[in-house]
Design an enzyme around this catalytic site. Structure first.
Site, short mmCIF file in Angstrom:
data_model
loop_
_atom_site.label_atom_id
_atom_site.label_comp_id
_atom_site.label_asym_id
_atom_site.label_seq_id
_atom_site.Cartn_x
_atom_site.Cartn_y
_atom_site.Cartn_z
N TYR A 192 -26.85 4.10 0.98
CA TYR A 192 -26.03 3.64 2.11
C TYR A 192 -25.98 2.12 2.08
O TYR A 192 -27.02 1.47 1.92
CB TYR A 192 -26.63 4.10 3.44
CG TYR A 192 -25.68 5.02 4.16
CD1 TYR A 192 -24.46 4.53 4.64
CD2 TYR A 192 -25.97 6.37 4.32
CE1 TYR A 192 -23.56 5.38 5.26
CE2 TYR A 192 -25.06 7.22 4.94
CZ TYR A 192 -23.85 6.71 5.41
OH TYR A 192 -22.96 7.55 6.01
N GLU A 250 -23.50 0.03 4.30
CA GLU A 250 -22.46 -0.47 5.21
C GLU A 250 -22.52 -1.99 5.29
O GLU A 250 -23.60 -2.58 5.34
CB GLU A 250 -22.66 0.12 6.61
CG GLU A 250 -22.10 1.52 6.73
CD GLU A 250 -22.34 2.14 8.10
OE1 GLU A 250 -22.97 1.49 8.96
OE2 GLU A 250 -21.91 3.29 8.29
N ASP A 252 2.11 -2.71 -2.57
CA ASP A 252 1.23 -1.60 -2.92
C ASP A 252 1.53 -1.25 -4.38
O ASP A 252 2.53 -0.61 -4.69
CB ASP A 252 1.52 -0.42 -1.99
CG ASP A 252 0.73 0.83 -2.36
OD1 ASP A 252 0.05 0.82 -3.41
OD2 ASP A 252 0.82 1.82 -1.61
N THR A 290 -4.49 1.58 -6.11
CA THR A 290 -5.50 2.57 -6.48
C THR A 290 -6.19 2.02 -7.72
O THR A 290 -5.73 1.05 -8.33
CB THR A 290 -4.88 3.93 -6.85
OG1 THR A 290 -4.04 3.73 -7.99
CG2 THR A 290 -4.05 4.50 -5.71
N LYS A 343 -4.98 5.21 -11.49
CA LYS A 343 -3.69 5.52 -12.14
C LYS A 343 -3.64 4.74 -13.46
O LYS A 343 -4.47 4.99 -14.31
CB LYS A 343 -2.57 5.27 -11.15
CG LYS A 343 -2.68 6.22 -9.93
CD LYS A 343 -1.60 6.03 -8.88
CE LYS A 343 -1.85 6.97 -7.70
NZ LYS A 343 -0.87 6.77 -6.61
N ARG A 375 -11.41 7.40 -9.10
CA ARG A 375 -10.52 7.50 -7.95
C ARG A 375 -10.97 6.49 -6.90
O ARG A 375 -12.15 6.48 -6.52
CB ARG A 375 -10.57 8.89 -7.30
CG ARG A 375 -10.39 10.04 -8.21
CD ARG A 375 -10.07 11.29 -7.45
NE ARG A 375 -8.70 11.18 -6.99
CZ ARG A 375 -7.64 11.33 -7.78
NH1 ARG A 375 -7.78 11.62 -9.05
NH2 ARG A 375 -6.44 11.19 -7.29
C1 LIG Z 1 -0.95 7.07 -5.24
C2 LIG Z 1 -0.43 6.11 -4.24
C3 LIG Z 1 -1.16 5.83 -3.07
C4 LIG Z 1 -2.33 6.63 -2.60
O1 LIG Z 1 -3.41 6.67 -3.35
P1 LIG Z 1 -4.55 7.77 -3.05
O2 LIG Z 1 -5.69 7.26 -3.83
O3 LIG Z 1 -3.99 9.07 -3.48
O4 LIG Z 1 -4.80 7.74 -1.57
C5 LIG Z 1 -0.68 4.83 -2.23
N1 LIG Z 1 0.45 4.17 -2.51
C6 LIG Z 1 1.18 4.45 -3.60
C7 LIG Z 1 2.43 3.67 -3.84
C8 LIG Z 1 0.78 5.44 -4.49
O5 LIG Z 1 1.54 5.73 -5.55
#
Ligand SMILES: *Cc1c(COP(=O)(O)O)cnc(C)c1O
Length: 419
Positions: free
Chosen positions: A46, A48, A192, A218, A221, A227
């Site tokens: 933990y 935090e 994003d 993320t 990807k 993840r």
């Molecule tokens: C995949 C994605 C997310 C979310 O990611 P998670 O890890 O699945 O919550 C947010 N924004 C965009 C543009 C994405 O392609």
């Protein structure tokens, strides 16, 4: 193994991942080292708070781990401030919005039905329930972002936050223009980059950190880590919407964003995942990773060309990144049918809405394909042409499914996972 049932299932999934062709644009294969850190004893801790400012004892080692992770990420994106604690991309966006917006504030995002993400204002997501969403989309004629409608809606509605970035958009973004629009109405810009972050990190696409106030991504990807999520800024700044102190200053955005993550939207950070992120960022700084992302982009480009040569309609007529969106309406098959039939042949794709789709999100008229995972397996340009051939056979004739699956299983075994 005590829990035979569960570990047998993991073995089955391992087999599925290695015998098929993985074309889901948001997936990748993390390295053995990334997985070793993610599966480590760090899960027991933990922590935090932030390094040096924790609410738990015994954090001296995880402090070093999280600092290492932060330093590597800063180096990778030339950022001056980062937070590596968000559990996912969606959590990173939630933390940012909580930090800078009040309930009911207006946001402007890319329409989910045109390739955006749920967290950019969809009515079924917190972002569309708590804030007041407006959207821009793509041009009907060329499939590129409709920057004119983005600007018009921004000027008309005066959102506090403009969000750019997408889940199924194959073109680069004009961050400079979006920042100019935002400056003209006093809004902030969130980029994003969940999908193309790996390509951006090595300079293969425009750099959003040059123009956007805040960046989320993320890590699993194209970045090929565990993840998870991250938040970054190149330049810290005072919160323009904040209450002024007697000295005339407001809280710094970095401090607001840190508290947006914890205590705003999360409890204890996942230090095992932060360790795995540190491994992935180190990998992403290597020459080997640069070769990888260059190949990801080449592979997507060749694949899109090959699809078009076979009469497939790629939205926007090609790709600048690792993915493409294919409109299947001229092939007389829905996205749902394509996903099912290709799945039976061990080719994993996802059905996807195309802009101005007439089908429901459950059926859809399109499919999204990405090259991040297959490139990790070592596949090159010639292999892309082969894969398009397999897909075309299945789309054109269901009777080909069994034969294609046999050929794919034999062929995929030449590209072993986790060497
Ligand atoms: C995949 C994605 C997310 C979310 O990611 P998670 O890890 O699945 O919550 C947010 N924004 C965009 C543009 C994405 O392609």
């Amino acid at each position: 193994m005590e829990d035979k049932r569960l570990f047998d299932l993991i073995d089955q999934e391992k087999k599925r991942q290695s015998e098929g062709i993985e074309l889901i644009a948001s997936e990748n294969y993390a390295s053995d080292e990334v997985m070793a850190a993610a599966g480590s004893i760090l899960t027991n801790k933990y922590a935090e708070g932030l390094p040096g400012k924790r609410y738990y004892g015994g954090c001296s080692v995880v402090d070093e781990i999280e600092d290492l992770c932060r330093e590597r990420l800063k180096q990778l994106f030339d950022a001056s401030w980062v937070n590596v604690q968000p559990h996912s991309g969606a959590q990173a966006n939630a933390a940012v919005m909580l930090a800078i917006l009040n309930p009911g504030d207006k946001i402007l995002g890319f329409d989910l039905a045109h390739g955006g993400h749920l967290t950019h204002g969809s009515p079924v997501n917190y972002s569309g329930k708590i804030y007041k969403p407006f959207f821009y989309g793509v041009n009907k004629d060329d499939g590129y972002i409709d920057y004119k409608s983005l600007e018009e809606t921004a000027r008309k509605e005066n959102p506090k936050l403009i969000i750019c970035g997408a889940s199924s958009y194959s073109r680069d973004w004009d961050y400079k223009f979006i920042r100019e629009v935002a400056d003209s109405i006093g809004a902030l810009v969130l980029a994003d980059i969940a999908h193309p972050s790996g390509l951006i990190s090595r300079g293969l696409l425009n750099d959003p950190l040059d123009y956007c106030h805040i960046i989320t991504s993320t890590t699993h990807k194209t970045l090929r880590g565990p993840r998870g999520g991250i938040i970054m800024m190149r330049n810290d700044f005072e919160n323009p919407f904040g209450i002024k102190t007697p000295k005339g200053t407001t809280r710094l955005m970095s401090s607001l964003l840190d508290s947006g993550v914890f205590p705003g939207t999360q409890g204890g950070p996942l230090e095992h995942i932060i360790g795995a992120k540190a491994v992935a960022f180190q990998e992403a700084l290597s020459d080997k990773y640069l070769t990888y992302v260059v190949q990801v982009k080449k592979n997507a480009n060749i694949m899109a060309k090959e699809f078009m040569m076979r009469g497939y309609d790629i939205i926007s007529g090609g790709t600048d990144n690792h993915l493409m969106l294919i409109d299947l309406r001229n092939k007389n098959i829905t996205g749902k049918e394509a996903e099912e039939n290709l799945g039976k042949a061990d080719i994993t794709i996802n059905k996807n809405m195309v802009p101005f789709d007439s089908e429901s999100p459950f059926v859809t008229s399109g499919m999204r394909i990405g090259t991040a995972a297959i490139t990790t397996r070592g596949m090159l340009e010639d292999d892309m042409i082969k894969i398009v051939g397999f897909i075309d056979r299945v789309i054109n004739d269901e009777k080909e499914i069994d034969q294609v699956r046999k050929e794919i299983n034999a062929w995929a075994s030449k590209f072993p996972l986790h060497k």
